[in-house]
Structure formats: C-alpha cells, structure tokens
Design an enzyme around this catalytic site. Structure first.
Site, PDB file in Angstrom:
ATOM      1  N   GLU A 327     -17.812   0.246  -9.083  1.00  0.00           N
ATOM      2  CA  GLU A 327     -18.500   1.237  -9.904  1.00  0.00           C
ATOM      3  C   GLU A 327     -18.787   2.512  -9.118  1.00  0.00           C
ATOM      4  O   GLU A 327     -18.548   3.627  -9.611  1.00  0.00           O
ATOM      5  CB  GLU A 327     -19.810   0.642 -10.437  1.00  0.00           C
ATOM      6  CG  GLU A 327     -20.605   1.607 -11.300  1.00  0.00           C
ATOM      7  CD  GLU A 327     -21.988   1.079 -11.634  1.00  0.00           C
ATOM      8  OE1 GLU A 327     -22.569   1.538 -12.629  1.00  0.00           O
ATOM      9  OE2 GLU A 327     -22.483   0.224 -10.873  1.00  0.00           O
ATOM     10  N   ALA A 378      -2.302   1.148  -6.610  1.00  0.00           N
ATOM     11  CA  ALA A 378      -2.860   1.235  -5.258  1.00  0.00           C
ATOM     12  C   ALA A 378      -3.928   0.183  -5.009  1.00  0.00           C
ATOM     13  O   ALA A 378      -4.435   0.075  -3.890  1.00  0.00           O
ATOM     14  CB  ALA A 378      -3.448   2.629  -5.027  1.00  0.00           C
ATOM     15  N   LYS A 382      -6.364  -4.775   1.891  1.00  0.00           N
ATOM     16  CA  LYS A 382      -5.399  -4.395   2.929  1.00  0.00           C
ATOM     17  C   LYS A 382      -5.895  -4.645   4.346  1.00  0.00           C
ATOM     18  O   LYS A 382      -5.144  -4.448   5.298  1.00  0.00           O
ATOM     19  CB  LYS A 382      -5.049  -2.904   2.772  1.00  0.00           C
ATOM     20  CG  LYS A 382      -6.254  -1.986   2.890  1.00  0.00           C
ATOM     21  CD  LYS A 382      -5.896  -0.564   2.529  1.00  0.00           C
ATOM     22  CE  LYS A 382      -7.133   0.324   2.588  1.00  0.00           C
ATOM     23  NZ  LYS A 382      -6.851   1.700   2.181  1.00  0.00           N
ATOM     24  N   LYS A 424       3.415  -4.000   7.008  1.00  0.00           N
ATOM     25  CA  LYS A 424       3.072  -5.383   7.371  1.00  0.00           C
ATOM     26  C   LYS A 424       3.779  -6.403   6.480  1.00  0.00           C
ATOM     27  O   LYS A 424       3.702  -7.608   6.722  1.00  0.00           O
ATOM     28  CB  LYS A 424       1.557  -5.568   7.322  1.00  0.00           C
ATOM     29  CG  LYS A 424       0.830  -4.754   8.391  1.00  0.00           C
ATOM     30  CD  LYS A 424      -0.662  -4.807   8.242  1.00  0.00           C
ATOM     31  CE  LYS A 424      -1.325  -4.002   9.358  1.00  0.00           C
ATOM     32  NZ  LYS A 424      -0.951  -2.576   9.351  1.00  0.00           N
TER      33      LYS A 424
END
Length: 661
Positions: A327, A378, A382, A424
């Site tokens: 949010e 996106a 990660k 990666k």
C-alpha cells in the site's frame, strides 16, 4: 557548528562587529560621508598632480566648484541606487553605477568651471574621474573584503573540476553561499593550464596531485558541461588516489527544468561508479510502442517498477495502471507520477491498484477493465538470501505469480507481456535464480502455445541504486565509520543503473516478436571489493589495512551467503544473436513444450501446498532450469520444523525405552 565558527571569526574585530550591527540608515550615512571625503580628496589630488604642487591649496572659487561637484555626485549616486546596494554582496551592477556617477561628476566639474569662470585645467577632470572611481569603488571593495574574509576563511576549501560554463556558475554560487570556498579550477584541456578564471588559478588534471595539496583542497566538485566528451572512468581513476571527497553538481538539463540548483552538491552519480557509457534506447521505437497505449506495470512501487513507470509516463500512454501489493509503495509512486503528470501536462490516466500477481482473476479483471495492451511484469522477490530463507513464498511469487499474470494477459487479449528477469537465472545456484529461470521457461512455453500475446524476457545484472544494491549499503557503512562488508575477495558482478534497466525493458518490449530472452552487453564485470575501495577513496577516506593500520575504513570479508555465486553470467549458451539495438543481444536459450512445463508446475504446486521445501528443491533440480544448489536447504521454517520433529522423535524414543524398562 559552522555558524558558530563564523560568528567567532566575525567577532574578533570589535569595530567590524559594531559596523555590521549599525542600522541600515546609519550605514548609508557613513557611506555618504566616506564618498564625500574621498571625492573632495580626488579633486584636490587631481589639481595637485596637474599643477605639480604637493602642498597646493584651493582658493574660494575652486572650493565652491568642488563642493557643488561633490554634492551633485552624491545626488547622482543616490538616484542611481548606489547606497541601496549591500556592500558585502557588491556585484558588477554596483561598479557600473559608480562608473556612470563618476563620468557625470567629471562632466559637472567641467561645466561648473566654465559657468563660474574658475580655472579647471583640461586634464584635471580626467585625473579626478580616475581617482574618484578608485577611491569610491576601492573603499567598497575594502569593506567587502574585511567583512567577508572571516566568513570565506571559515568555508570548506574546494576545487572545481571543469572550467566551462557549469564550473563558472558553480564558483559564483559558492562564493555567495556559506559552505564552500572555491580556490582552484581543474581543467581537462592542457592548453588552459596555469591560466586564471574569475581570479582563480586553473590547473591541468595531469598536475592535480601536486596542486590540490598546495591549495589545501578539502573537497572536489565535478562540474562538467553536458557536451563535454570525457572518459569519466579515467577521470575518477585520477581522482581516486587523492583520497579527497569527490561530489558532483546537477546537470544543465536539471537546472533548466528547475529540478535542482547549481549549488545542490550531492554524492557521485551511480553512473560514475559504473565506469562505462550508459545504454541509450532507441526513443522512436519505444515511443511508438507506448504512445496512447494502455500499459500496466506489476510491482509498480519497487525500484525497477517505479523507474519503469517514470519512463513510461513520459512517452504519453493513454492509460498507466500501477499494480502493487504494498500500500505505501503504491501511494508513493502514485503521488510522484501524479506530480509529473500535472507539471509536464502529460494528461495520462493513472490508476493505482492494490493486488497480488498470484490472483489470476484479479489480474485478468484489471486488464480487461482498462483495455491493457502491454504488461511489464516487475513484481518479484529478488533478494537471494531472503528467498533462500523463504523458499515457498519465493516460488509462489516468482514462478506462480508470473504464470498467473501471463495467463490473465492471454485471457484478456494483452498484446505484449515483458518479464523482468535476472542474470542469476543462468546456471542458478540459489532458489531465486532458479525461480526466475523457471518463470522464463513458463513464458517461452506460453509463447509457443498461443500467438495472440507476444512474450519476451529481459535479463540483466545487478541494478545499482535498487533496494538490493551494494552501493547504498556501502555508502551507509562508510558514513557510519565502517567496516564495509564484502562477501568474498574475488566476487564479481555485472552492473547497470535503474534508468538503464528500465530503458532496456522498454526497448525489448517494443522489438520482441515472441519468446525471446534479451540480454544487455554490460561490458566488463566489476569486482565488488574494488568497488568498495573506490567508494572509500572517493568519499575522501583511506582503507584500513595491515600495511596502513591508521586508515579510516576497513573492508571485511564475511563469506558467501546461502545460494551466492562468485561469478554471474548473462548467457546460458555462447552464441548470442544481435538485435536492432547495438547493446542488446538475444540469447539462444533452450525452451520446453508447454505440456512438460505444466507438469513441473503441477508438481511444484503440490509441493508448495504441503509446505514440503525439500520436494520443491527436487522439482527445481529436475525442471531443466540448470539449478545446482551450492549449499544445504536454508528455509527458516522448514529447518526449524525439522529440528522440532527430530527433537520430538528423540523424546518419543526415550519415552519408549523408559516404558520398556
């Protein structure tokens, strides 16, 4: 602290302090009386020099002419506003005012001599004018120097690299400021060596090591003109051994746009640390793919997602849908984009939506509601160690989130779907990398299964300045006094900036035709330990080593983290294919048919639903991702659960043995 120091310096001379504390009216009276005295003296000196009489005394008529001339001159100065100028901030305008007043005064001396029939030799007004200018301007310069000198001495001494327009603007701004005092320009042009600009010496970059200590420079400011062709990597290599803090000023485009001021000093841009030219997108191709389109960005509040949104909105899509789970992150990016939208008059429809990429129906409904034509995915976990410690959640978000969002895009008739991947994913040794490679396989299989939605993937290295980047971490550690922590002395990584990554994603989204994996030619990889040392030196500090125990910041090696590799790669194969962009390549990656990928997804789904982390790892190993873990399973919940089970079994065995006895 600095202001106290200034006050201390200013209070050393009681006369100066008393003068500065006078009311404005009293200061003007003092200025008028001073000018009147020196104007009278200038007239007497002009006659004495002309008549070669050192003890020359004027007669009554000459005194009358002198008095009227002085009174007229004071009146002219008042009308021209000379006495409204604050002496400590005296500028070029004030000196022009003095010149105009002195010229008028010299003419009045000639006219009065003619009207009153008083001897005024022709050379006297000329000599008088020169002397009057020297005395009137000289007194002001003297007062300005006396008043400002303590403040100037209290400022931090800086050198300005760049003797162009930006450098001169910066020097002028700093002189008027309260923090920095420029003492020398550093030029990149050898021909300007040992010249002077605005009263400051100019030295060549090749002689910087000798001249900066000589001038007592405490900080170096980069003020390079935008059109300057210079190897920034080479420049920083010359500045690094000096161990003097290096900072930069805003670019001319930022100044023109009103986004910053010339004296907004800030740390080196991340692009400077990168040591290579940034990748430039083909703006025409990107604009064509975005202009007046409906675009959706998942993970819009993250470091990559938010920059994507900033880039996209300036290409004027019709609609920009911001899809975000957090949010606060959604609120922050929506406010920023609304401001850009309003200030630049872009008229883009912004729709901030809370949602989870794992909710396929929510994603499909959103895409249908706003007629989404392009999706930039996106949203992902990660951070390698965090995903290693939270295996199930990492798989759910990175693999199933991508799958569900892609299926929703197909169902909603989305034209293009672009996945943000990572280096990666190549021969992964960690769950994060394996999950992203499996996400790539999912999209490649979906690209083969249908033709309506064009799927493409963009793979790049570490993003400098993102939430997981080492650069802000190193910067904070250096400011806190160290140590700077690096996992291994030999660890290397490819790097790019957030704008570069975002531009590459947009470029790939516009040139993809289905199932491609795009990678960026990122030049040479960067050794993390060398990057840490460079940052230490460019922040003006010395590395603390065994040879230099008196250094400031120590570099400490903490060991590789779970799932971390020494070297990252961008390609699985060795035969990349070129694209229409010279710095973007297309990887020739092995793909799997949808039926096989779906079987792996079903196995992964069952393992995740039962929270069986070991089964998840086995599926990842067998799913053609190339996953080869370099350590044990590190999931925190799984490891603690197994420990609890082992303890319980051990206690049960003890209880059974007691009963049998």
């Amino acid at each position: 602290m600095k202001h106290d120091k200034l006050a201390k310096h200013g209070s050393r001379n009681p006369a100066i302090r008393a003068f500065l504390q006078l009311p404005r009216f009293h200061k003007r009276v003092v200025s008028v009386l001073s000018d009147a005295f020196f104007l009278f003296f200038a007239i007497w000196a002009a006659y004495a020099l002309r008549l070669e009489q050192h003890l020359w005394l004027p007669n009554q008529e000459q005194m009358t002419v002198a008095a009227i001339t002085v009174a007229f001159t004071i009146f002219i100065f008042i009308r021209l506003g000379l006495y409204r100028a604050v002496i400590r901030y005296l500028g070029d305008r004030a000196f022009l005012t003095i010149i105009y007043g002195v010229i008028a005064s010299s003419i009045s001396l000639i006219v009065l001599g003619y009207l009153l029939q008083v001897l005024v030799p022709r050379s006297v007004p000329i000599i008088y004018g020169a002397l009057a200018f020297l005395f009137v301007s000289g007194t002001r310069l003297g007062v300005r120097m006396i008043v400002n000198h303590p403040k100037q001495r209290a400022k931090e001494v800086v050198a300005i690299v760049g003797a162009g327009e930006t450098g001169m603007q910066l020097a002028s701004a700093l002189v008027q400021g309260t923090e920095y005092r420029p003492v020398v320009f550093v030029t990149l042009d050898r021909a300007n060596h040992k010249s002077m600009i605005n009263g400051l010496p100019v030295v060549s970059i090749n002689h910087i090591a000798k001249h900066l200590p000589k001038h007592g420079v405490q900080r170096i400011l980069l003020a390079l003109d935008e059109n300057t062709q210079i190897d920034r990597k080479k420049l920083l290599k010359q500045l690094e051994p000096l161990s003097i803090p290096v900072q930069t000023v805003p670019s001319m485009s930022e100044l023109v746009a009103g986004q910053a001021r010339i004296n907004d000093i800030r740390d080196l841009e991340i692009e400077d640390l990168l040591g290579r030219d940034p990748v430039r997108p083909d703006s025409a191709v990107v604009a064509k793919s975005l202009y007046q389109k409906s675009v959706m960005v998942t993970g819009a509040g993250g470091s990559i997602g938010s920059e994507l949104c900033r880039q996209i909105i300036r290409h004027c899509p019709r609609t920009l849908v911001l899809f975000e789970q957090s949010e606060f992150s959604l609120y922050a990016i929506e406010r920023e984009l609304s401001s850009i939208n309003q200030i630049e008059g872009l008229e883009v429809e912004l729709h901030p939506l809370l949602g989870n990429v794992n909710h396929r129906r929510r994603c499909e409904t959103v895409m249908r509601a706003f007629g989404v034509q392009t999706v930039y995915h996106a949203a992902a976990y990660k951070h390698v160690p965090l995903v290693e410690h939270n295996v199930i959640e990492g798989i759910q978000n990175n693999v199933f989130g991508t799958w569900h969002t892609a299926e929703a895009a197909i169902a909603a008739g989305v034209e293009r779907f672009v996945l943000i991947s990572t280096d990666k994913a190549v021969r992964p040794t960690n769950v994060m990398g394996a999950s992203k490679r499996l996400a790539e396989l999912v999209l490649q299989a979906l690209a083969q299964r249908q033709q309506k939605t064009v799927f493409s993937m963009v793979r790049f290295g570490n993003v400098l300045g993102s939430s997981g980047s080492v650069v802000p971490l190193f910067r904070d550690q250096i400011r806190d006094g160290g140590p700077v922590t690096v996992t291994h002395p030999d660890i290397i990584r490819y790097f790019m900036t957030i704008p570069e990554a975002s531009q590459l994603v947009l470029q790939a989204g516009s040139i993809g035709v289905g199932g491609e994996v795009f990678v960026l030619d990122m030049g040479e990889p960067v050794k993390i330990a060398d990057l840490a040392r460079k940052m230490i030196h460019l922040m003006g500090l010395e590395e603390k080593t065994e040879d230099d125990p008196d250094g400031d910041i120590e570099v400490v090696f903490t060991g590789l983290r779970p799932g971390e590799k020494l070297y990252e790669e961008l390609l699985i194969g060795d035969d990349p294919q070129g694209t229409s962009h010279p710095r973007i390549m297309m990887a020739r990656e092995v793909s799997l048919p949808w039926e096989q990928v779906e079987d792996f997804l079903n196995l992964l789904q069952r393992a995740s639903q039962t929270f069986d982390c070991s089964a998840v790892i086995e599926v990842l190993k067998n799913s053609k991702t190339g996953y080869a873990p370099n350590g044990d399973l590190e999931d925190l919940v799984w490891c603690n659960s197994q420990t609890s089970v082992t303890k319980a079994e051990h206690q049960d065995d003890k209880k059974v043995r007691r009963l049998s006895v």
